[in-house]
Design an enzyme around this catalytic site. Structure first.
Site, mmCIF file in Angstrom:
data_model
loop_
_atom_site.group_PDB
_atom_site.id
_atom_site.type_symbol
_atom_site.label_atom_id
_atom_site.label_comp_id
_atom_site.label_asym_id
_atom_site.label_seq_id
_atom_site.Cartn_x
_atom_site.Cartn_y
_atom_site.Cartn_z
ATOM 1 N N HIS A 193 -5.417 1.155 -1.567
ATOM 2 C CA HIS A 193 -6.175 1.129 -0.310
ATOM 3 C C HIS A 193 -6.202 -0.137 0.522
ATOM 4 O O HIS A 193 -6.285 -1.246 -0.063
ATOM 5 C CB HIS A 193 -7.738 1.406 -0.794
ATOM 6 N N ALA B 87 2.112 -6.774 2.170
ATOM 7 C CA ALA B 87 1.529 -6.980 0.811
ATOM 8 C C ALA B 87 1.358 -5.713 0.003
ATOM 9 O O ALA B 87 1.543 -6.020 -1.130
ATOM 10 C CB ALA B 87 0.148 -7.776 1.087
HETATM 11 C C1 GAR Z 1 -1.467 2.742 3.213
HETATM 12 O O1 GAR Z 1 -2.199 1.676 4.147
HETATM 13 C C2 GAR Z 1 -2.599 2.920 2.109
HETATM 14 O O2 GAR Z 1 -2.906 1.977 1.844
HETATM 15 C C3 GAR Z 1 -3.434 3.742 3.009
HETATM 16 O O3 GAR Z 1 -2.953 4.662 3.812
HETATM 17 C C4 GAR Z 1 -1.617 4.057 4.090
HETATM 18 C C5 GAR Z 1 -0.539 4.936 3.775
HETATM 19 O O4 GAR Z 1 0.808 4.396 4.211
HETATM 20 N N1 GAR Z 1 -4.394 4.412 1.853
HETATM 21 C C6 GAR Z 1 -5.707 4.668 2.195
HETATM 22 O O5 GAR Z 1 -6.385 4.437 3.121
HETATM 23 C C7 GAR Z 1 -6.548 5.331 0.873
HETATM 24 N N2 GAR Z 1 -7.959 5.207 1.243
HETATM 25 P P1 GAR Z 1 2.016 4.820 3.612
HETATM 26 O O6 GAR Z 1 1.956 6.490 3.680
HETATM 27 O O7 GAR Z 1 3.143 4.191 4.643
HETATM 28 O O8 GAR Z 1 2.069 4.361 2.398
#
Ligand code: GAR
Length: 238
Positions: free
Chosen positions: A112, A176
């Site tokens: 998250h 990060a």
């Molecule tokens: C990431 O920033 C992750 O931490 C967030 O969604 C994004 C997905 O990016 N998750 C949440 O907000 C969960 N509550 P990605 O598809 O490029 O990994």
């Protein structure tokens, strides 16, 4: 290594954290292998990049199922078929049913983009800016029934800089996240972090230290994890 944990990744979108885990798992001494990637929506463009990397992919569109329970059951069946021993949620933007969470209790983790328990939910970066926090970051936690909640495995902090926009802050946090998630999964896969009595217990052999929690001190500071191909990941950074 033949004791590598079999891990499936659930995604809903871009899949850059998924990419980070796939890249980390390509390392010979990484304690997990990625046995499949499952998406709940055709919008999950990460599925294609997983396929391109030779990872088995499955689309289980939520709109094909009458309710959340039926959809989670379908996902559960795919996980079984893949022989998954652990689940990583990587931008999986759908709440899971208590039955599914219970079944994977202690074996399912989520990333998250905030220092939980601050800012669960959406728009974490603009909310962090609005709150005026000076330090922001990301959290990997075991999944419980509550959204963006559960025993914390690892966190990464990044500074909020003067003049930051939500996008600039998001990019810093995302960088990060990629390193954090690979480290956190390794800890759980090795059994160095596990849930006991609703809290994470760390083994003495865990090599997680304060220096791991504080990185990206400057926006362009190099982030190094030997097994992570950062150049390849960079193109996902907004
Ligand atoms: C990431 O920033 C992750 O931490 C967030 O969604 C994004 C997905 O990016 N998750 C949440 O907000 C969960 N509550 P990605 O598809 O490029 O990994």
């Amino acid at each position: 290594m033949n004791s590598r944990k079999r891990v499936a990744i659930l995604i809903s979108g871009r899949g850059s954290n998924m990419e980070a885990l796939i890249a980390a798992a390509a390392g010979d001494d990484y304690p997990a292998e990625i046995v499949g990637v499952i998406a709940n929506t055709p919008k999950a463009r990460g599925l294609e990049s997983a396929r391109m990397r030779g990872i088995p992919t499955r689309m289980v569109p939520q709109r094909d199922y009458p309710d959340r329970a039926a959809h989670d059951e379908a996902i559960g069946a795919v996980l079984e078929e893949l022989g998954a021993e652990m689940v990583c949620l990587a931008g999986y933007m759908r709440l899971l049913t208590p039955a599914f969470v219970e079944r994977w209790a202690g074996r399912m983790i989520n990333i998250h983009p905030s220092l939980l328990p601050a800012f669960p939910g959406l728009d974490t970066h603009s909310r962090a800016l609005a709150a005026g926090v000076r330090v922001h970051g990301a959290t990997v936690h075991f999944v419980t029934e509550a959204m963006d909640d559960g025993p914390i495995v690892a966190q990464a902090a990044v500074p909020v800089l003067a003049g930051d926009t939500a996008d600039a802050l998001a990019a810093r946090v995302l960088k990060a996240e990629h390193r954090l998630y690979a480290q956190a999964l390794a800890m759980v896969a090795r059994g160095e972090a596990r849930v006991e009595g609703g809290r994470t217990v760390f083994s003495a052999t865990s090599d997680w230290g304060a220096e791991d929690a504080l990185y990206s001190p400057a926006p362009d500071a190099p982030v190094s994890l030997e097994t992570l191909d950062l150049e390849r990941l960079a193109r996902f950074t907004p």
